[in-house]
Design a protein around this motif. Sequence first.
Motif, PDB file in Angstrom:
ATOM      1  N   UNK A 115       0.792  -1.227   0.000  1.00 29.37           N
ATOM      2  CA  UNK A 115       0.000   0.000   0.000  1.00 29.37           C
ATOM      3  C   UNK A 115       0.820   1.272   0.000  1.00 29.37           C
ATOM      4  N   UNK A 116       2.171   1.153  -0.017  1.00 29.51           N
ATOM      5  CA  UNK A 116       2.999   2.357   0.047  1.00 29.51           C
ATOM      6  C   UNK A 116       2.813   3.234  -1.183  1.00 29.51           C
ATOM      7  N   UNK A 117       2.772   2.605  -2.367  1.00 28.24           N
ATOM      8  CA  UNK A 117       2.597   3.409  -3.580  1.00 28.24           C
ATOM      9  C   UNK A 117       1.244   4.114  -3.567  1.00 28.24           C
ATOM     10  N   UNK A 118       0.192   3.393  -3.103  1.00 26.68           N
ATOM     11  CA  UNK A 118      -1.136   4.024  -3.000  1.00 26.68           C
ATOM     12  C   UNK A 118      -1.108   5.148  -1.982  1.00 26.68           C
ATOM     13  N   UNK A 119      -0.348   4.930  -0.919  1.00 29.46           N
ATOM     14  CA  UNK A 119      -0.262   5.946   0.128  1.00 29.46           C
ATOM     15  C   UNK A 119       0.447   7.195  -0.380  1.00 29.46           C
ATOM     16  N   UNK A 120       1.540   6.987  -1.125  1.00 26.64           N
ATOM     17  CA  UNK A 120       2.275   8.133  -1.671  1.00 26.64           C
ATOM     18  C   UNK A 120       1.441   8.829  -2.745  1.00 26.64           C
ATOM     19  N   UNK A 121       0.783   8.003  -3.597  1.00 31.49           N
ATOM     20  CA  UNK A 121      -0.069   8.581  -4.641  1.00 31.49           C
ATOM     21  C   UNK A 121      -1.203   9.388  -4.019  1.00 31.49           C
ATOM     22  N   UNK A 122      -1.785   8.853  -2.953  1.00 29.62           N
ATOM     23  CA  UNK A 122      -2.875   9.583  -2.294  1.00 29.62           C
ATOM     24  C   UNK A 122      -2.339  10.785  -1.533  1.00 29.62           C
ATOM     25  N   UNK A 123      -1.121  10.648  -0.988  1.00 32.10           N
ATOM     26  CA  UNK A 123      -0.576  11.737  -0.186  1.00 32.10           C
ATOM     27  C   UNK A 123      -0.148  12.924  -1.040  1.00 32.10           C
ATOM     28  N   UNK A 124       0.163  12.669  -2.328  1.00 27.32           N
ATOM     29  CA  UNK A 124       0.596  13.776  -3.187  1.00 27.32           C
ATOM     30  C   UNK A 124      -0.521  14.791  -3.410  1.00 27.32           C
TER      31      UNK A 124
END
Length: 328
Positions: A291-300
Motif C-alpha cells: 500500500x505504500x505506492x497508494x499511500x504516496x499517490x494519495x498523499x501527493x
Amino acid sequence: MSHSNEDAATNGTMQQKRNIQIIEWEDLDKRKFYSFGVFITLSIRATVYPATLIRTRLQVQKGKSLYGGTFDAFIKILRAEGVRGLYRGFMLNTFTIISGQAYITTYELVRKYVSNYSDDNTVKSLVAGGAASLVAQSITVPIDVVSQQLMMQGQGEHLSRFRLPSKSETGKPKIVFGQTRSIVTQIFSADGLPGFYRGAVASLLTYIPNSAVWWPFYHFYAEQLSNLAPSNCPHIVLQAMAGPLAAATASTVTNPMDVVRARVQVEGRTSIIDTFRQLIRDEGAWGMTKGLSARIISSTPTAIVMVVGYETLKKVSLRPELVDSRHW
C-alpha cells in the motif's frame, strides 16, 4: 549611505521576502479560520478518499490475492462496484471533520506554547505535530474502525470479519446509514465497546510519528526550495511542492506500522507484535511496503490540496491589520 551598504540592505530585503513566512496562531481571525476550515477539510477528504480506500484494501489482502497493485485495484473496483464503490464508508468518514478541526487547533496552540521555550521551528513543528495527532486519533479511531469495515465490503468483503446483508436477505435495498448501523451492531456484538478502539495503539504509533515527521520536513523542504527558486516565485507554489515531498518522506518512514494498523483493525487482531511477525513470516520484508505506492499517490494530491488549502485558509483568516506587513 555607501553603495555597498545599499546593496547589502537591498539583498537583506530580498532575502527577507524570499523566506517562507509562517502565520502563527495569534495572527489569525479565529471566526474566519473555523468557518472556512470546515469547508476546506471536507473538500480535501472527498478528493483523496478513493486512494484511502484502495490503500486499505491493498494492505489487508494476503499477497496479491485480489489486486495486483494500486492501478489494478482502481480499475477492478471501478468496473465491479462503480464510482460508489470508491466511496464506500465516506458518509461516516465525514465525521472525522471534527478530528480535523481538533488537529489544526491543537497544532497551532501547542506550537504557540512551545515557542515560549524554543525558537527552533523544527522543535515547534515536531512537538506540535505529534500532540495534534494524539488528540485527533482519540476521536478518529472509532470512526476508522467502522469506515474501514465498510471499505472492505463489495469486492473486498471476504477480507472483512463482518458482512452486510444483501438485498435478497432483507428484501429491501441497502441504505447508506443502514449499512453503518449493521456494521456497528456486529462490531459491538463481537467485541463490545473495546472493539471500536481496536488498533488504537497501532494508530497512535502510526500517525503520531507521521505527523511529527511531516511538519518539520514540510518547513525544511519549503525553505530549501525558497533558496533555489527565483525571488519572485510565489510562496504558495513552493509550499505546494514542499507538501508532497514531506508526505512521501513521512509515508515511507511510517508505512510498516500503517500496514500493521490496518490489519489489526480490519481482521480483529489483538496483538501488534504477532501481526507484525505473521506479516514478515508470510510475505517477507516486502509486506511492510504494501500500500505504500497508494499511500504516496494519495498523499501527493492530499498534500497539495491540504497545503494550498491550509495556507490559503490562514492567509484569508489573517487579521486585517497584519495583511500589509506580509510578503507572499
